[in-house]
Design a protein around this motif. Sequence first.
Motif, short mmCIF file in Angstrom:
data_model
loop_
_atom_site.label_atom_id
_atom_site.label_comp_id
_atom_site.label_asym_id
_atom_site.label_seq_id
_atom_site.Cartn_x
_atom_site.Cartn_y
_atom_site.Cartn_z
N MET A 61 2.57 1.95 -3.57
CA MET A 61 1.75 2.50 -4.26
C MET A 61 1.23 3.99 -4.04
O MET A 61 1.06 4.82 -4.92
CB MET A 61 0.32 1.54 -4.34
CG MET A 61 0.69 0.09 -4.87
SD MET A 61 -0.90 -0.90 -5.00
CE MET A 61 -2.11 -0.10 -6.18
N ALA A 62 1.02 4.09 -2.71
CA ALA A 62 0.68 5.73 -2.47
C ALA A 62 1.92 6.59 -2.60
O ALA A 62 1.82 7.49 -3.37
CB ALA A 62 0.69 5.77 -0.80
N ILE B 253 -5.17 1.54 -4.58
CA ILE B 253 -4.40 0.89 -3.42
C ILE B 253 -5.52 0.01 -2.50
O ILE B 253 -4.88 -1.12 -2.10
CB ILE B 253 -4.03 2.18 -2.56
CG1 ILE B 253 -3.04 2.94 -3.25
CG2 ILE B 253 -3.58 1.46 -1.16
CD1 ILE B 253 -2.74 4.38 -2.50
N ALA C 77 0.85 -1.07 0.02
CA ALA C 77 -0.13 -0.02 -0.13
C ALA C 77 0.84 1.26 0.00
O ALA C 77 0.58 2.32 -0.93
CB ALA C 77 -0.97 0.00 1.18
#
Length: 290
Positions: A136-137, A146, A133
Amino acid sequence: MGIKILSDSACDLPKELIQEYSIDILPIVVIKDDKEYLDNITIESKKVYDDMRNGEVYKTAQIPPSVFQERFTEYAQNGDNVIYIAFSSGLSGTYQTSLFVRDEILEKYPKFQLDIIDSKSATVGFGLIVLEAAKMAKEGRTKEEIIKAIEFYVENIEHIFTVDDIEYLFRGGRVSRTQAFFGGLLNIKPVLHVDDGKLVPLEKVRGKNKVFKTMLDIMEKRTSEVELKDQIVGISHGDNIEGAMKLKELISEKFGVETFIINTIGASIGAHSGPGTLAIFFLRERYKDN
């Protein structure tokens, strides 16, 4: 505006990854002799394991509502967009507490964007979800993208682990006194996994050498070399780096895995699993981001 990733100390990610991907971590409470400590802040796991080897008993408590209130309020006032990935609800009440506090905060800050997800995972298996996560952020992906990845990881992450002394599982309420007594007497090592966020026994193995083979056999049944290729495999240990490195070597030889995250199990989980614990984490199938 980017997405902020919040999690808690039970994810057992190495500090350098937490810093690299700007992951916000809330510490779980560790208790000894009625004195409270903050996992990985005011007490280190090494201290906990050394004390447990000397017969000391540690307990844990979930993150207090006041901590969530303070952090959520700070995010809300800053107008942040947040995803909180929580320690398994099957092992802790932290997830439920965060939901309760979120409802309170939203009454005051109705535009606050906060998604809360139950990882149904623990230690580095939990950490692999948080790390994906956060990556991806950092790439600037949308919240929807996400969350889709997190949900896939939650459903597909595998935990296979063993403890060095079954007595610690008894203290944590995971086995009966009779099971603990005879397990220790017969040198039986339990092999467990996590199913829907809860600890479930799989097999009982006599002797350390057979434990490694059993863990890899289970791994082979649940995935394949093709699916493991280019995957990050997690290994965590209860102050047992030799065992962790042995597992890494065996997994590399058997499956060709090249990338690992290896870390010590933090005090919040180690207080229940004990020194000597070894765990493997991987996805049954790779996440296809399309």
